[in-house]
Scaffold this motif. Structure first.
Motif, short mmCIF file in Angstrom:
data_model
loop_
_atom_site.label_atom_id
_atom_site.label_comp_id
_atom_site.label_asym_id
_atom_site.label_seq_id
_atom_site.Cartn_x
_atom_site.Cartn_y
_atom_site.Cartn_z
N VAL A 1 -6.38 -28.83 -39.02
CA VAL A 1 -6.25 -29.61 -37.78
C VAL A 1 -6.32 -28.67 -36.57
CG1 VAL A 1 -4.67 -31.04 -36.44
CG2 VAL A 1 -5.00 -31.48 -38.86
N ILE A 2 -5.70 -27.50 -36.69
CA ILE A 2 -5.73 -26.51 -35.60
C ILE A 2 -7.09 -25.81 -35.65
CG2 ILE A 2 -4.72 -24.42 -34.65
CD1 ILE A 2 -2.05 -25.27 -35.89
N ARG A 3 -7.89 -26.03 -34.64
CA ARG A 3 -9.21 -25.40 -34.58
C ARG A 3 -9.12 -23.97 -34.05
NH1 ARG A 3 -11.59 -29.17 -36.91
NH2 ARG A 3 -12.04 -31.20 -36.06
N LEU B 1 -7.32 -32.06 -24.01
CA LEU B 1 -7.29 -32.36 -25.45
C LEU B 1 -6.43 -31.36 -26.21
CD1 LEU B 1 -11.00 -33.35 -26.07
CD2 LEU B 1 -9.03 -34.85 -25.80
N GLY B 2 -6.34 -30.13 -25.73
CA GLY B 2 -5.50 -29.12 -26.34
C GLY B 2 -4.23 -28.95 -25.53
N ILE B 3 -3.39 -28.02 -25.96
CA ILE B 3 -2.14 -27.76 -25.23
C ILE B 3 -2.01 -26.27 -24.96
CG2 ILE B 3 -0.87 -29.75 -26.14
CD1 ILE B 3 0.59 -27.74 -28.01
N ALA B 4 -1.34 -25.98 -23.86
CA ALA B 4 -0.90 -24.61 -23.58
C ALA B 4 0.61 -24.63 -23.70
CB ALA B 4 -1.32 -24.19 -22.18
N ILE B 5 1.17 -23.63 -24.34
CA ILE B 5 2.62 -23.55 -24.50
C ILE B 5 3.15 -22.60 -23.43
CG2 ILE B 5 4.49 -22.93 -26.04
CD1 ILE B 5 2.71 -23.79 -28.36
N SER C 1 4.56 -32.25 -15.42
CA SER C 1 5.28 -33.47 -15.03
C SER C 1 6.65 -33.14 -14.43
CB SER C 1 5.43 -34.42 -16.21
OG SER C 1 6.31 -33.88 -17.17
N GLU C 2 7.30 -32.06 -14.90
CA GLU C 2 8.59 -31.65 -14.34
C GLU C 2 8.41 -30.73 -13.14
OE1 GLU C 2 11.46 -30.27 -17.17
OE2 GLU C 2 10.81 -31.72 -18.68
N HIS C 3 7.18 -30.41 -12.83
CA HIS C 3 6.78 -29.56 -11.71
C HIS C 3 7.48 -28.19 -11.74
CE1 HIS C 3 4.37 -29.18 -8.17
NE2 HIS C 3 5.39 -28.60 -7.54
N ILE C 4 7.36 -27.51 -12.89
CA ILE C 4 7.85 -26.14 -13.01
C ILE C 4 6.78 -25.28 -13.67
CG2 ILE C 4 10.34 -26.53 -13.02
CD1 ILE C 4 10.28 -26.64 -16.01
N GLY C 5 6.70 -24.06 -13.26
CA GLY C 5 5.75 -23.11 -13.83
C GLY C 5 6.47 -22.16 -14.76
N GLY C 6 5.75 -21.16 -15.24
CA GLY C 6 6.36 -20.19 -16.14
C GLY C 6 5.32 -19.28 -16.75
N GLU C 7 5.72 -18.61 -17.81
CA GLU C 7 4.82 -17.69 -18.52
C GLU C 7 3.97 -18.46 -19.52
OE1 GLU C 7 4.91 -13.72 -21.36
OE2 GLU C 7 6.79 -14.58 -20.67
N LEU C 8 2.66 -18.27 -19.46
CA LEU C 8 1.73 -18.92 -20.38
C LEU C 8 1.72 -18.14 -21.69
CD1 LEU C 8 -1.15 -19.37 -17.82
CD2 LEU C 8 0.43 -21.13 -18.60
N LEU C 9 2.31 -18.71 -22.74
CA LEU C 9 2.41 -18.00 -24.01
C LEU C 9 1.12 -18.06 -24.81
CD1 LEU C 9 5.99 -19.10 -25.11
CD2 LEU C 9 5.30 -16.98 -24.00
N CYS C 10 0.63 -19.27 -25.10
CA CYS C 10 -0.56 -19.41 -25.95
C CYS C 10 -1.18 -20.78 -25.74
CB CYS C 10 -0.18 -19.22 -27.42
SG CYS C 10 1.03 -20.40 -28.04
N TYR C 11 -2.35 -20.97 -26.34
CA TYR C 11 -3.02 -22.26 -26.31
C TYR C 11 -3.37 -22.69 -27.72
CZ TYR C 11 -7.39 -19.69 -26.85
OH TYR C 11 -8.37 -18.86 -27.34
N VAL C 12 -3.44 -23.99 -27.93
CA VAL C 12 -3.75 -24.56 -29.25
C VAL C 12 -4.68 -25.75 -29.04
CG1 VAL C 12 -2.78 -25.59 -31.34
CG2 VAL C 12 -1.41 -23.97 -30.01
N TYR C 13 -5.71 -25.82 -29.87
CA TYR C 13 -6.54 -27.03 -29.93
C TYR C 13 -7.22 -27.13 -31.26
CZ TYR C 13 -10.59 -24.13 -28.58
OH TYR C 13 -11.55 -23.18 -28.51
#
Length: 136
Positions: free
Chosen positions: A77-79, A105-109, A124-136
């Motif tokens: 499922v994880i491409r 279609l994918g997500i960034a954690i 949606s909560e209007h907060i930023g942070g450190e971009l760990l990884c992406y999944v699709y």
């Protein structure tokens, strides 16, 4: 063996297990890895998971993850899994600048001040942070 980047190790173990066609993968546990695993489960990328804190006398424990495959094609499922922020170069983003993975279609954690969450939740909560990884 000491691991310099535990998140990259986590993603690599998932990627390698899927390429080998394994059903279950065991990963050394940490709080951050547990929260990433919960996000992957909630978003439907893995079948199920178990946090086994009793494994190993050292107290670290393991995460047992049942990988999810498409029943028709037998493909994972994880491409793609990818690391964004690395120990040598951290990547941060404001809520308005969070990336959209494959047009949503994918997500960034993202690791935020309110915990680890997906890019959609952070937006949606209007907060930023450190971009760990992406999944699709």
């Amino acid at each position: 063996m000491a691991v310099n980047d535990p998140i990259a190790d986590f993603l690599t173990r998932l990627r390698n297990a899927q390429q080998a066609g394994h059903r279950i993968v065991e990963i050394p546990a940490s709080k951050l890895k547990k929260s990433i695993t919960e996000i992957l489960y909630n978003q439907g990328y893995i079948l199920k998971y178990v946090f086994d804190d009793e494994a190993g006398k050292g107290g670290q424990g393991v995460i047992k993850i049942a990988l999810k495959y498409d029943p028709a094609t037998k493909k994972p499922v994880i491409r793609e899994l990818g690391r964004i922020s690395k120990p040598g170069l951290r990547k941060y983003a404001k809520a308005d600048d969070l990336p959209r993975i494959i047009n949503g279609l994918g997500i960034a954690i993202v690791s935020t001040s309110r915990g680890v969450m997906t890019d959609k939740q952070a937006r949606s909560e209007h907060i930023g942070g450190e971009l760990l990884c992406y999944v699709y």
